[in-house]
Design an enzyme around this catalytic site. Structure first.
Site, PDB file in Angstrom:
ATOM      1  N   GLU A  17     -12.211 -14.355   1.466  1.00  0.00           N
ATOM      2  CA  GLU A  17     -11.541 -13.126   1.835  1.00  0.00           C
ATOM      3  C   GLU A  17     -12.277 -12.028   2.296  1.00  0.00           C
ATOM      4  OE1 GLU A  17      -7.830 -12.366  -0.534  1.00  0.00           O
ATOM      5  OE2 GLU A  17      -8.789 -10.264  -0.948  1.00  0.00           O
ATOM      6  N   THR A  48      -7.236  -8.833   4.261  1.00  0.00           N
ATOM      7  CA  THR A  48      -6.434  -7.927   3.374  1.00  0.00           C
ATOM      8  C   THR A  48      -5.717  -7.057   4.376  1.00  0.00           C
ATOM      9  OG1 THR A  48      -8.241  -6.297   2.738  1.00  0.00           O
ATOM     10  CG2 THR A  48      -7.929  -8.412   1.308  1.00  0.00           C
TER      11      THR A  48
HETATM   12  P1  FAD Z   1       5.404  -7.872  -7.185  1.00  0.00           P
HETATM   13  O1  FAD Z   1       5.631  -9.126  -7.093  1.00  0.00           O
HETATM   14  O2  FAD Z   1       6.624  -6.898  -6.643  1.00  0.00           O
HETATM   15  O3  FAD Z   1       5.046  -7.381  -8.601  1.00  0.00           O
HETATM   16  C1  FAD Z   1       4.838  -5.864  -8.932  1.00  0.00           C
HETATM   17  C2  FAD Z   1       5.229  -5.579 -10.278  1.00  0.00           C
HETATM   18  O4  FAD Z   1       6.846  -5.628 -10.169  1.00  0.00           O
HETATM   19  C3  FAD Z   1       4.996  -6.430 -11.411  1.00  0.00           C
HETATM   20  O5  FAD Z   1       4.829  -5.920 -12.525  1.00  0.00           O
HETATM   21  C4  FAD Z   1       6.304  -7.430 -11.661  1.00  0.00           C
HETATM   22  O6  FAD Z   1       6.335  -8.062 -12.873  1.00  0.00           O
HETATM   23  C5  FAD Z   1       7.394  -6.490 -11.399  1.00  0.00           C
HETATM   24  N1  FAD Z   1       8.668  -7.292 -10.802  1.00  0.00           N
HETATM   25  C6  FAD Z   1       8.321  -8.128  -9.834  1.00  0.00           C
HETATM   26  N2  FAD Z   1       9.747  -8.497  -9.357  1.00  0.00           N
HETATM   27  C7  FAD Z   1      10.437  -7.707 -10.103  1.00  0.00           C
HETATM   28  C8  FAD Z   1      11.883  -7.430 -10.302  1.00  0.00           C
HETATM   29  N3  FAD Z   1      12.781  -8.157  -9.562  1.00  0.00           N
HETATM   30  N4  FAD Z   1      12.519  -6.356 -11.073  1.00  0.00           N
HETATM   31  C9  FAD Z   1      11.666  -5.775 -11.976  1.00  0.00           C
HETATM   32  N5  FAD Z   1      10.353  -5.914 -11.915  1.00  0.00           N
HETATM   33  C10 FAD Z   1       9.767  -6.472 -10.807  1.00  0.00           C
HETATM   34  N6  FAD Z   1      -2.918  -4.798  -2.129  1.00  0.00           N
HETATM   35  C11 FAD Z   1      -3.083  -4.128  -0.891  1.00  0.00           C
HETATM   36  O7  FAD Z   1      -2.650  -3.243  -0.620  1.00  0.00           O
HETATM   37  N7  FAD Z   1      -3.421  -5.238   0.104  1.00  0.00           N
HETATM   38  C12 FAD Z   1      -3.800  -6.457   0.170  1.00  0.00           C
HETATM   39  O8  FAD Z   1      -4.334  -7.192   1.114  1.00  0.00           O
HETATM   40  C13 FAD Z   1      -3.659  -7.222  -1.170  1.00  0.00           C
HETATM   41  N8  FAD Z   1      -4.036  -8.244  -1.548  1.00  0.00           N
HETATM   42  C14 FAD Z   1      -4.009  -8.962  -2.646  1.00  0.00           C
HETATM   43  C15 FAD Z   1      -4.200 -10.277  -2.837  1.00  0.00           C
HETATM   44  C16 FAD Z   1      -4.171 -10.750  -4.154  1.00  0.00           C
HETATM   45  C17 FAD Z   1      -4.610 -12.379  -4.163  1.00  0.00           C
HETATM   46  C18 FAD Z   1      -3.754 -10.127  -5.359  1.00  0.00           C
HETATM   47  C19 FAD Z   1      -3.512 -10.671  -6.783  1.00  0.00           C
HETATM   48  C20 FAD Z   1      -3.304  -8.726  -5.166  1.00  0.00           C
HETATM   49  C21 FAD Z   1      -3.574  -8.150  -3.880  1.00  0.00           C
HETATM   50  N9  FAD Z   1      -3.123  -6.740  -3.607  1.00  0.00           N
HETATM   51  C22 FAD Z   1      -3.365  -6.234  -2.378  1.00  0.00           C
HETATM   52  C23 FAD Z   1      -2.728  -5.958  -4.757  1.00  0.00           C
HETATM   53  C24 FAD Z   1      -1.175  -5.763  -4.911  1.00  0.00           C
HETATM   54  O9  FAD Z   1      -0.527  -5.079  -3.695  1.00  0.00           O
HETATM   55  C25 FAD Z   1      -0.748  -5.288  -6.022  1.00  0.00           C
HETATM   56  O10 FAD Z   1      -1.449  -5.778  -7.222  1.00  0.00           O
HETATM   57  C26 FAD Z   1       0.528  -4.592  -6.241  1.00  0.00           C
HETATM   58  O11 FAD Z   1       0.617  -3.731  -7.523  1.00  0.00           O
HETATM   59  C27 FAD Z   1       1.693  -5.779  -6.925  1.00  0.00           C
HETATM   60  O12 FAD Z   1       1.694  -6.683  -5.717  1.00  0.00           O
HETATM   61  P2  FAD Z   1       2.505  -7.795  -6.040  1.00  0.00           P
HETATM   62  O13 FAD Z   1       3.038  -8.254  -4.398  1.00  0.00           O
HETATM   63  O14 FAD Z   1       2.319  -8.756  -6.771  1.00  0.00           O
HETATM   64  O15 FAD Z   1       3.930  -7.242  -6.364  1.00  0.00           O
END
Ligand code: FAD
Length: 294
Positions: A17, A48
């Site tokens: 990455e 990213t």
């Molecule tokens: P979600 O899947 O939406 O989850 C976020 C939170 O909401 C979790 O606590 C989950 O349990 C909860 N949740 C999910 N669905 C629901 C629902 N229906 N109802 C209630 N609660 C719910 N950030 C960046 O800015 N740019 C990047 O390029 C980037 N790359 C990443 C790559 C990886 C592999 C990882 C692990 C993280 C990355 N991040 C990046 C960080 C990420 O954006 C954050 O961790 C963010 O806070 C959560 O994103 P998510 O897509 O997991 O969110």
């Protein structure tokens, strides 16, 4: 090439990455680093979107340049919580125009001032929108120790299943430093009916200050064994880098020994770190000798 096709192979795969530059001034040096990582011929690379201080406007350009020059399949990240639907859809179209067929669909972190757009609350909504735009291969994020905002791990897994059902083809984990945490998570995910490939995300910590920052952002547990390494070598940059590469390589070897074949490395923009890991694994990644020509 679709990442889901790469992951359907039983061979060991390694992906790296990179993150885009903060400003256009450092664009060339970041692209150069990304290209040096691409020259190692990883199975795919990800760029990213606005994470690690990088600017999202360069994500597509970097991904397309590397894919076109090195023929390394690219995964472009996309976040949604601070964007309108219109911006998201035009970014997805731009990815398609750049020939990118793999998108990592993320919610993104909630900004410190709490200001977000109203169109998206969670990543699964972004996944639904990407799917409506075309036939992309979609990745999602997962958290072996639970997402930092989620109080109960069981809820986190429930929402993860929802995200996968919305159309995730694979998942990549947040960094972890103790493989047992990953094995335990994998068991819970499979038990919840999550059956897509789950790639462990390995972060080589090569600078003492990087550890503090990583823990603050993710809440990741750090084993005493790793603290001892940072205590002993943290003040000596060359020794710390070597120890960090070896620690990450050992994690990867243990994962592969336990049947995990697809590994994602948070190589940041450090070709020497990516190369160090590949060298440590050269007999494990059989047939992958191109890096020697670097
Ligand atoms: P979600 O899947 O939406 O989850 C976020 C939170 O909401 C979790 O606590 C989950 O349990 C909860 N949740 C999910 N669905 C629901 C629902 N229906 N109802 C209630 N609660 C719910 N950030 C960046 O800015 N740019 C990047 O390029 C980037 N790359 C990443 C790559 C990886 C592999 C990882 C692990 C993280 C990355 N991040 C990046 C960080 C990420 O954006 C954050 O961790 C963010 O806070 C959560 O994103 P998510 O897509 O997991 O969110």
């Amino acid at each position: 090439m679709r990442i889901s096709d790469i992951l359907s192979s039983s061979a060991v795969t390694l992906s790296f990455e990179v993150f885009p530059p903060k400003t256009s001034d450092s664009f060339d040096s970041v692209l150069e680093s990304a290209k040096n990582i691409a020259a190692l011929r990883p199975d795919f690379m990800s760029v990213t979107y606005g994470a690690g201080g990088g600017t999202s406007k360069f994500t597509a350009e970097i991904a397309a340049d590397i894919q076109n020059t090195y023929n390394v399949p690219m995964l472009a990240h996309l976040t949604c919580v601070s964007s309108t639907k219109e911006t998201v859809l035009s970014t997805v179209r731009a990815y398609a125009e750049h020939g990118i067929e793999n998108i990592m669909a993320l919610r993104g972190d909630i900004p410190a001032d709490g200001k977000i757009e109203k169109d998206y609350e969670h990543a699964y909504q972004l996944i639904e929108d990407i799917k409506s735009c075309g036939d992309f291969c979609i990745g999602g994020a997962c958290y072996p120790e639970g997402h930092i905002e989620c109080v109960h791990k069981s809820d986190d897994i429930k929402y993860l299943k929802q995200k996968v059902d919305a159309g995730c083809n694979f998942l990549t984990t947040q960094m972890f430093f103790d493989n047992n945490i990953f094995y335990n998570f994998l068991y819970r995910a499979r038990e919840a009916g999550i059956n897509v490939p789950i790639l462990p995300g390995i972060m080589p910590i090569t600078k003492a200050r990087q550890l503090k920052r990583s823990i603050a952002m993710s809440g990741t547990n750090v084993p005493e064994r790793f603290y001892a390494i940072v205590d002993r070598f943290g003040e000596d940059p060359a020794a710390m880098k070597q120890a960090g590469i070896i620690y990450a390589s050992e994690q990867i070897i243990d994962l592969i020994a336990n049947g995990i074949t697809h590994i994602h490395v948070y190589s940041m923009n450090y070709p020497d770190v990516a190369m160090g890991i590949m060298k440590n694994l050269d007999h494990i990644l059989t047939g992958r000798k191109d890096y020697l020509s670097l």
